[in-house]
Motif scaffolding. Structure first.
Motif, PDB file in Angstrom:
ATOM      1  N   THR A  52      49.129  47.633  51.037  1.00 22.27           N
ATOM      2  CA  THR A  52      50.100  46.972  50.703  1.00 22.27           C
ATOM      3  C   THR A  52      51.392  47.333  51.740  1.00 22.27           C
ATOM      4  O   THR A  52      52.025  46.467  52.276  1.00 22.27           O
ATOM      5  N   VAL A  53      51.411  48.523  52.135  1.00 19.73           N
ATOM      6  CA  VAL A  53      52.428  49.125  53.058  1.00 19.73           C
ATOM      7  C   VAL A  53      52.423  48.709  54.443  1.00 19.73           C
ATOM      8  O   VAL A  53      53.458  48.220  55.109  1.00 19.73           O
ATOM      9  N   ILE A  54      51.018  48.438  54.934  1.00 20.58           N
ATOM     10  CA  ILE A  54      50.815  48.344  56.271  1.00 20.58           C
ATOM     11  C   ILE A  54      51.840  47.298  57.035  1.00 20.58           C
ATOM     12  O   ILE A  54      52.377  47.449  58.076  1.00 20.58           O
ATOM     13  N   PRO A  55      51.664  45.983  56.278  1.00 17.43           N
ATOM     14  CA  PRO A  55      52.456  44.753  56.827  1.00 17.43           C
ATOM     15  C   PRO A  55      53.915  45.060  56.865  1.00 17.43           C
ATOM     16  O   PRO A  55      54.746  44.526  57.525  1.00 17.43           O
ATOM     17  N   TYR A  56      54.200  45.449  55.619  1.00 18.96           N
ATOM     18  CA  TYR A  56      55.820  45.742  55.407  1.00 18.96           C
ATOM     19  C   TYR A  56      56.287  46.877  56.587  1.00 18.96           C
ATOM     20  O   TYR A  56      57.160  46.838  57.129  1.00 18.96           O
ATOM     21  N   TYR A  57      55.529  47.868  56.886  1.00 16.67           N
ATOM     22  CA  TYR A  57      55.864  48.892  57.837  1.00 16.67           C
ATOM     23  C   TYR A  57      55.980  48.326  59.012  1.00 16.67           C
ATOM     24  O   TYR A  57      56.856  48.542  60.063  1.00 16.67           O
ATOM     25  N   GLU A  58      54.948  47.603  59.651  1.00 15.99           N
ATOM     26  CA  GLU A  58      55.107  46.803  60.975  1.00 15.99           C
ATOM     27  C   GLU A  58      56.178  46.066  60.980  1.00 15.99           C
ATOM     28  O   GLU A  58      56.793  45.860  62.090  1.00 15.99           O
ATOM     29  N   ARG A  59      56.640  45.187  60.118  1.00 16.91           N
ATOM     30  CA  ARG A  59      57.729  44.273  59.840  1.00 16.91           C
ATOM     31  C   ARG A  59      58.981  44.982  60.201  1.00 16.91           C
ATOM     32  O   ARG A  59      60.049  44.611  60.820  1.00 16.91           O
ATOM     33  N   PHE A  60      59.163  46.161  59.243  1.00 12.67           N
ATOM     34  CA  PHE A  60      60.287  47.005  59.376  1.00 12.67           C
ATOM     35  C   PHE A  60      60.497  47.381  60.457  1.00 12.67           C
ATOM     36  O   PHE A  60      61.540  47.592  61.008  1.00 12.67           O
ATOM     37  N   MET A  61      59.707  47.971  61.241  1.00 13.00           N
ATOM     38  CA  MET A  61      59.741  48.813  62.523  1.00 13.00           C
ATOM     39  C   MET A  61      60.148  47.449  63.459  1.00 13.00           C
ATOM     40  O   MET A  61      61.050  47.950  64.518  1.00 13.00           O
ATOM     41  N   GLY A  62      59.694  46.317  63.418  1.00 19.91           N
ATOM     42  CA  GLY A  62      60.003  45.259  64.305  1.00 19.91           C
ATOM     43  C   GLY A  62      61.518  44.866  64.257  1.00 19.91           C
ATOM     44  O   GLY A  62      62.397  44.866  65.074  1.00 19.91           O
TER      45      GLY A  62
END
Length: 366
Positions: A52-62
């Motif tokens: 669940t976290v992976i796409p949130y993390y990638e978007r957050f870092m963007g």
């Protein structure tokens, strides 16, 4: 509790890290040792599964590639980026921590776990993870995985529900953390706890550390970790009114403190405020919420019950049971309404909690 000698510790370190080098998970926050990346991932992973976290993390870092970007972000953008992860106090504390780093530490991360705990929202586990992975300090990172893994390896029977038990585990694990690869060691324990040494169906027979697992060897693996049960969350009942006016949705913003602070929902009316009898009927409930809209918002509401079971959503200490009503407001005067009327496009831009998404999903399926 078992205490390993130096030879066993070295054997365990080599066995664990050899397995990790071959089988460790390829996760986006593991591709460097930047403390900011470690910190963001660890906060996101609290109460949330890795996939669940992976796409949130990638978007957050963007959106927020640096501590400065996070510190300066508008709260509405921050909450929207976090939408769906829940426990919104986490991301608010992250922004407070980012501002503290800029103000008090000149944007530089402290170099020890002890110093990291001085930062807002960073507890012992997160401090251990950031210090070991981000700055290579040989300290343990004691989370649920570490409790489970080491309680079984060393047969530690202290109750992990008690706060004082953390120190027992920290002291036991500190002897085993290697000085040269503490971050990899702690991440390997995380991977071990989520694969071969899970809570209910461990696969210890195929585990790379099977021969070190004393609880398994003694036939007592599922006895560990020892943990007293938490009390059940308190049940709280609400009525959610999904009301429209001129093809716009009536939505309110939660208070700036308390649960779901500053997030947007449809009007949620606590059952306790309606003084209903225990054997109330749907007509009584409808009359009560119409009276509520008239009293609180000076609005005339026409509504009907949405068929089906109430929507259920569980927080740490509360379980919400929410009955839905589909409504229309007959006036465009919102002078007394504690919110706003939004179009569908505007609604999609508002930061909303997971429970609100559940309400709209149920409404769409009516």
């Amino acid at each position: 509790m078992i205490e390993w000698n130096a030879a066993t510790i070295k054997d365990f370190q080599n066995t664990l890290l050899t397995w990790f080098d071959q089988e460790g998970r390829d996760l986006p926050w593991r591709r460097d040792h930047e403390p900011y990346h470690v910190w963001v991932s660890e906060i996101m992973l609290q109460q949330t599964q890795v996939q669940t976290v992976i796409p949130y993390y990638e978007r957050f870092m963007g959106l927020f590639p640096t501590v400065t970007d996070l510190a300066e972000a508008p709260e509405s953008q921050l909450l929207k980026a976090w939408e769906g992860l829940g426990y919104y106090s986490r991301v608010r504390n992250m922004q407070r921590c980012a501002r503290q780093l800029l103000t008090d530490y000149d944007g530089q991360w402290p170099q020890t776990a002890a110093e990291l705990t001085e930062l807002i929202g960073i507890g012992p586990y997160t401090a251990g993870a950031v210090a070991s992975i981000g700055v290579n300090e040989p300290v343990p990172a004691v989370d649920g995985n570490a409790y489970r893994v080491f309680s079984r390896l060393l047969k530690i029977d202290a109750d992990i529900a008690k706060p004082q038990t953390r120190l027992i585990f920290e002291q036991a694990i500190a002897r085993i953390v290697p000085e040269d690869r503490p971050g990899d060691f702690n991440q390997a324990i995380m991977d071990l706890g989520s694969s071969y040494m899970t809570a209910r169906q461990p696969d210890t027979e195929n585990s790379p550390v099977k021969r070190f697992n004393q609880a398994y060897l003694d036939g007592e693996e599922l006895v560990y970790p020892v943990k007293t049960k938490k009390p059940r969350p308190k049940l709280v009942a609400y009525v959610a009114v999904l009301a429209q006016m001129d093809q716009k949705w009536l939505m309110v913003q939660r208070p700036s403190t308390g649960m779901l602070a500053n997030l947007w929902t449809v009007p949620l009316i606590p059952v306790e405020e309606r003084d209903l009898e225990e054997d109330y009927q749907p007509a009584d409930l409808l009359a009560a919420i119409q009276a509520y809209f008239q009293r609180e918002y000076q609005l005339k509401l026409t509504a009907k019950l949405v068929a089906g079971r109430p929507v259920s959503h569980t927080f740490t200490h509360q379980k919400w049971s929410i009955q839905l009503f589909d409504g229309q407001v007959e006036t465009s005067d919102l002078s007394y309404f504690a919110g706003r009327a939004v179009t569908l496009a505007e609604r999609q831009q508002l930061p909303m909690p997971k429970v609100q998404e559940k309400l709209f999903t149920r409404y769409a399926a009516r």
